[in-house]
Design a protein around this motif. Structure first.
Motif, PDB file in Angstrom:
ATOM      1  N   LYS A 267      -5.417  -7.965  -4.325  1.00  0.00           N
ATOM      2  CA  LYS A 267      -4.694  -6.702  -4.527  1.00  0.00           C
ATOM      3  C   LYS A 267      -3.683  -6.858  -5.662  1.00  0.00           C
ATOM      4  O   LYS A 267      -3.565  -5.986  -6.531  1.00  0.00           O
ATOM      5  N   VAL A 268      -2.952  -7.950  -5.642  1.00  0.00           N
ATOM      6  CA  VAL A 268      -1.870  -8.138  -6.614  1.00  0.00           C
ATOM      7  C   VAL A 268      -2.421  -8.548  -7.973  1.00  0.00           C
ATOM      8  O   VAL A 268      -1.958  -8.056  -9.004  1.00  0.00           O
ATOM      9  N   SER A 269      -3.422  -9.432  -8.001  1.00  0.00           N
ATOM     10  CA  SER A 269      -3.982  -9.806  -9.300  1.00  0.00           C
ATOM     11  C   SER A 269      -4.641  -8.607  -9.972  1.00  0.00           C
ATOM     12  O   SER A 269      -4.526  -8.424 -11.196  1.00  0.00           O
TER      13      SER A 269
ATOM     14  N   GLY B 261       1.440  -5.301   0.332  1.00  0.00           N
ATOM     15  CA  GLY B 261       1.780  -3.886   0.214  1.00  0.00           C
ATOM     16  C   GLY B 261       3.119  -3.680  -0.460  1.00  0.00           C
ATOM     17  O   GLY B 261       3.266  -2.799  -1.327  1.00  0.00           O
ATOM     18  N   ALA B 262       4.103  -4.473  -0.080  1.00  0.00           N
ATOM     19  CA  ALA B 262       5.425  -4.380  -0.700  1.00  0.00           C
ATOM     20  C   ALA B 262       5.357  -4.725  -2.184  1.00  0.00           C
ATOM     21  O   ALA B 262       6.021  -4.092  -3.022  1.00  0.00           O
TER      22      ALA B 262
ATOM     23  N   SER C  92      -4.811   4.848  -7.774  1.00  0.00           N
ATOM     24  CA  SER C  92      -3.458   4.461  -7.372  1.00  0.00           C
ATOM     25  C   SER C  92      -3.465   3.156  -6.584  1.00  0.00           C
ATOM     26  O   SER C  92      -4.520   2.578  -6.308  1.00  0.00           O
ATOM     27  N   ILE C  93      -2.266   2.751  -6.198  1.00  0.00           N
ATOM     28  CA  ILE C  93      -2.156   1.536  -5.384  1.00  0.00           C
ATOM     29  C   ILE C  93      -2.806   1.706  -4.018  1.00  0.00           C
ATOM     30  O   ILE C  93      -3.131   0.709  -3.369  1.00  0.00           O
ATOM     31  N   ALA C  94      -3.028   2.936  -3.580  1.00  0.00           N
ATOM     32  CA  ALA C  94      -3.754   3.142  -2.320  1.00  0.00           C
ATOM     33  C   ALA C  94      -5.181   2.611  -2.444  1.00  0.00           C
ATOM     34  O   ALA C  94      -5.722   1.994  -1.504  1.00  0.00           O
ATOM     35  N   ASP C  95      -5.806   2.825  -3.584  1.00  0.00           N
ATOM     36  CA  ASP C  95      -7.156   2.304  -3.835  1.00  0.00           C
ATOM     37  C   ASP C  95      -7.132   0.790  -4.006  1.00  0.00           C
ATOM     38  O   ASP C  95      -7.992   0.081  -3.472  1.00  0.00           O
TER      39      ASP C  95
END
Length: 234
Positions: free
Chosen positions: A33-35, A91-92, A180-183
């Motif tokens: 998610k972060v990468s 998530g944060a 978005s970050i939701a995806d």
């Protein structure tokens, strides 16, 4: 030059580029998610592999950054007020990076909170349920005659996919026309469910056509292709 020496984690994973955001991770659904977010935003960062094989996540240095011994975690030398900021929980981190860059999060308050609610939907539902289903389907569950634990997670995973599939019926992405970050939070887990966890048939994934459509669009993004393999496994 930025000095990160006060953070013990840099003793185990020295920063070659201390002016860049430091990523401590592994290419798992939560890790990527972060990468992926970093690749999407174009922020300069330095990835460090946290190997589960050698229990890196239990080392004192990693625990100094995340006492919950989970990846990913980051150390941003240019945090709020120009001071270094350490963060854990994927998530944060996604919310922080979205606000830092002004990308992949609506600017209006209502849209912002609606995006965060779908990130929480992933954090509280999709991640834990898909992870348990994967465990019982691919790993320990195969040894158990009683399939009720596995089937409990199958049923809940199907329910969650149904919620998302209905939501995506008339949308290109979770938040509508805009990615978005939701995806970024959700689709690495969906990819893992039908891929690594080999649970597509169990949950009847072919019935969730809208989820499958958006998953296909997600994995075709260049930043996703790159981010799915960062940090490279040793």
């Amino acid at each position: 030059m930025t000095d990160l020496s006060s953070f013990p984690i840099t003793k185990k994973w020295p920063a070659q580029h201390p002016e860049r955001l430091q990523l401590y991770s592994l290419p798992t659904p939560n890790g990527v998610k972060v990468s992926i977010m970093l690749e999407e935003t174009g922020l300069a960062y330095e990835p460090h592999l946290v190997s589960f094989e050698t229990q890196d996540q239990m080392s004192p240095e990693f625990l100094s950054l995340n006492p919950n011994n989970k990846i990913p975690a980051i150390l941003d030398p240019d945090g709020p007020g120009g001071k270094p900021l350490a963060l854990f929980e994927s998530g944060a981190i996604l919310i922080y990076l979205a606000e830092k860059t002004g990308k992949f999060m609506p600017q209006d308050p209502a849209g912002r909170y609606q995006t965060i609610q779908w990130v929480m939907f992933q954090m509280g539902g999709i991640g834990p349920m898909f992870g348990q289903l994967g465990f019982f389907n691919k790993f320990a569950g195969k040894e158990y005659e009683d399939k009720r634990p596995r089937d409990r997670y199958v049923a809940e995973s199907k329910r969650l996919l149904g919620v998302l599939d209905k939501h995506l019926a008339d949308r290109a992405w979770i938040m509508g026309d805009d990615y978005s970050i939701a995806d970024i939070a959700s689709f690495p887990w969906i990819r893992n469910l039908v891929g690594f966890y080999e649970a597509g048939d169990l949950v009847g994934f072919k019935d969730f056509k809208n989820v499958a459509r958006v998953l296909e669009a997600f994995v075709a993004r260049p930043a996703v292709v790159s981010g799915l393999n960062i940090p490279k496994r040793g």
